[in-house]
Design an enzyme around this catalytic site. Structure first.
Site, PDB file in Angstrom:
ATOM      1  N   LYS A 112      -0.109  -5.203  -5.421  1.00  0.00           N
ATOM      2  CA  LYS A 112       1.205  -5.496  -4.830  1.00  0.00           C
ATOM      3  C   LYS A 112       2.360  -4.955  -5.677  1.00  0.00           C
ATOM      4  O   LYS A 112       3.438  -4.694  -5.165  1.00  0.00           O
ATOM      5  CB  LYS A 112       1.348  -6.990  -4.593  1.00  0.00           C
ATOM      6  CG  LYS A 112       0.262  -7.512  -3.658  1.00  0.00           C
ATOM      7  CD  LYS A 112       0.720  -8.570  -2.733  1.00  0.00           C
ATOM      8  CE  LYS A 112      -0.231  -8.849  -1.588  1.00  0.00           C
ATOM      9  NZ  LYS A 112      -1.650  -9.027  -1.922  1.00  0.00           N
TER      10      LYS A 112
HETATM   11  C1  LIG Z   1      -2.691  -8.880  -0.949  1.00  0.00           C
HETATM   12  C2  LIG Z   1      -4.032  -8.550  -1.440  1.00  0.00           C
HETATM   13  C3  LIG Z   1      -5.029  -7.989  -0.582  1.00  0.00           C
HETATM   14  C4  LIG Z   1      -4.812  -7.795   0.903  1.00  0.00           C
HETATM   15  O1  LIG Z   1      -3.880  -6.797   1.208  1.00  0.00           O
HETATM   16  P1  LIG Z   1      -3.212  -6.720   2.658  1.00  0.00           P
HETATM   17  O2  LIG Z   1      -2.189  -5.660   2.575  1.00  0.00           O
HETATM   18  O3  LIG Z   1      -2.614  -8.086   2.894  1.00  0.00           O
HETATM   19  O4  LIG Z   1      -4.291  -6.422   3.651  1.00  0.00           O
HETATM   20  C5  LIG Z   1      -6.243  -7.621  -1.149  1.00  0.00           C
HETATM   21  N1  LIG Z   1      -6.498  -7.814  -2.464  1.00  0.00           N
HETATM   22  C6  LIG Z   1      -5.578  -8.357  -3.297  1.00  0.00           C
HETATM   23  C7  LIG Z   1      -5.946  -8.552  -4.733  1.00  0.00           C
HETATM   24  C8  LIG Z   1      -4.322  -8.735  -2.834  1.00  0.00           C
HETATM   25  O5  LIG Z   1      -3.422  -9.274  -3.681  1.00  0.00           O
END
Ligand SMILES: *Cc1c(COP(=O)(O)O)cnc(C)c1O
Length: 472
Positions: A112
């Site tokens: 993120k």
């Molecule tokens: C947010 C997240 C996901 C999922 O990603 P999306 O864009 O919501 O599909 C997968 N793995 C981790 C570690 C995350 O923080």
């Protein structure tokens, strides 16, 4: 580039307004009016370039005069300058035709950071230009909150308030939020669940007087700038592995469908992408949808990959819009069905579109644990449970379709030390720059699950209401 809503009843907006707005006023999500194209020559010219150079080439296609190219270049440079790896998103080979794309070299150790850090700098540039000030509010079950706090800390044009459920996030996740000393960062520990936190945030946005006074802004994964930022690593990874001459597949641990939708966007722009594999844990609504054509909610259970414990996959609406031929009337009907009866069925043609681009596979808890153990035994690599779900799904699809496959590694193993240690017997260590995290002083603001209490807290701390506002 202009942006339209998937539900067709919100105003068409410039890039700057889409970034500042988040959700469209008709409840839909903003998407570009058309997909910009990057030709073969251009792709070849990008081979071997730096992450920042590829980012500038790809992202400038989505941005209009509301953010000039020099400002975009500065945002990219600042966003990725202090990643823990010079390549920002390096590839690691773990088998023949199998690579991990490590997306967790940012400051909070999850993918993120890649999008949130760029979003923060774009917002700062847009607000600075307008002489405005924003109050960012968000709810988190863990990773999003720490990424938002780190991305926005110290910025002059925004204050950030993150609500998390008291006692329900891990120590590492909480400390990544509560130990940040900057004056524009505020966390609120709510006596309630993640859903309660999210309901409070929604209620604040719906409180028109409060929303206007505070200049509220959202940074959750439906914000277009986050999707856009995530398209870049599909390009850098594919180019490094031989694109455009070679077609690369990607397996993506999926929750809200933001990360994998970015892969779809890269494909729409002309990147030769093979399979896009939706990897789910036992919360497998998307895997079931691909197999049956029916999106049907049945409740969420807790797993070792909590960021994927989701069944309202918000960004899936963006894919639906494409699958039904960009007909907002049809999207509205499907979304109405979901609200009324917790389900909808895709028409034949739409399902064909989805199946033509995406594959899917799920991993249960035993398979996830087994994968963490076996990849460690084979290669010495420690992977977190989200990444392990991606590895299981990639293996399932590769048995049917051999060819080069990249698994998106979405979190550092030290973010989920118990699950990793249980599978391997090895406790992953935090990187040196976070080694003292467990000793840093915390600032904790605990509040009841009560809208007035939370709004009062924000009103006492937000600077937006005290600032003269420009033309926002
Ligand atoms: C947010 C997240 C996901 C999922 O990603 P999306 O864009 O919501 O599909 C997968 N793995 C981790 C570690 C995350 O923080």
């Amino acid at each position: 580039m202009r942006y339209i809503s998937t539900r067709g009843r919100a105003p068409t907006l410039s890039f700057a307004n889409v970034v500042a707005t988040g959700l469209a006023s008709d409840g839909g999500l903003y998407v570009p009016e058309s997909w910009p194209q990057i030709g073969l020559d251009e792709l070849q010219a990008l081979q071997g370039r730096t992450y920042a150079e590829v980012a500038l080439a790809v992202l400038s296609q989505f941005i209009d005069e509301s953010v000039p190219p020099s400002a975009l270049a500065a945002c990219i440079d600042e966003a990725y300058r202090d990643f823990g790896h010079e390549l920002v998103a390096p590839l690691v080979q773990y088998g023949p035709d199998q690579w991990l794309l490590e997306l967790w070299h940012g400051p909070t150790l999850a993918f993120k950071d890649v999008a949130m850090r760029l979003l923060a700098r774009l917002m700062e540039a847009i607000l600075r230009d307008r002489g405005g000030h924003a109050t960012i509010v968000g709810a988190t079950s863990g990773d999003t909150g720490s990424a938002a706090i780190d991305a926005f800390r110290g910025l002059a044009a925004a204050d950030v308030f993150i609500l998390y459920p008291h006692g329900r996030v891990s120590d590492v996740q909480r400390r990544q939020m509560t130990t940040v000393p900057d004056a524009n960062v505020h966390t609120v520990a709510v006596d309630g669940t993640f859903d309660d936190c999210q309901a409070l945030v929604k209620a604040m946005f719906a409180d028109a007087a409060f929303n206007q006074r505070m200049h509220l802004s959202g940074v959750n994964s439906i914000n277009w700038a986050r999707i856009m930022a995530q398209t870049v690593y599909y390009f850098t990874a594919a180019l490094a592995l031989g694109a455009p001459e070679r077609r690369i597949s990607f397996a993506v641990p999926t929750g809200n469908f933001g990360d994998i939708f970015a892969g779809y966007v890269a494909k729409c722009m002309g990147l030769p992408v093979g399979d896009l594999v939706i990897a789910t844990n036992v919360n497998d609504i998307l895997d079931r949808t691909l197999k049956s054509g029916r999106y049907a909610m049945q409740g969420v259970v807790s797993t070792s990959s909590p960021s994927m414990d989701i069944e309202i996959s918000s960004n899936f609406e963006r894919l639906l819009f494409e699958a039904v031929g960009r007909d907002p009337e049809k999207v509205r009907r499907l979304m109405e069905g979901l609200k009324q009866s917790r389900a909808f069925t895709l028409e034949e043609q739409a399902l064909g579109h989805v199946r033509g681009v995406f594959a899917s596979a799920r991993a249960d808890e035993a398979e996830t644990r087994g994968m963490i153990a076996s990849i460690f035994a084979r290669t010495g690599l420690l992977v977190d449970p989200h990444t392990a779900v991606g590895l299981v799904a990639a293996a399932t699809v590769q048995r049917r379709h051999p060819g080069p496959m990249v698994v998106l590694s979405t979190a550092h193993p030290a973010k989920f030390p118990e699950a990793v240690a249980a599978a391997t017997g090895v406790k992953p260590r935090l990187p040196a720059r976070l080694a003292d995290l467990l000793d840093r002083p915390e600032r904790i603001n605990r509040l009841p699950n009560d809208l007035t209490a939370v709004e009062d807290f924000i009103a006492r701390h937000a600077r937006a209401q005290r600032m003269p506002q420009g033309n926002t």
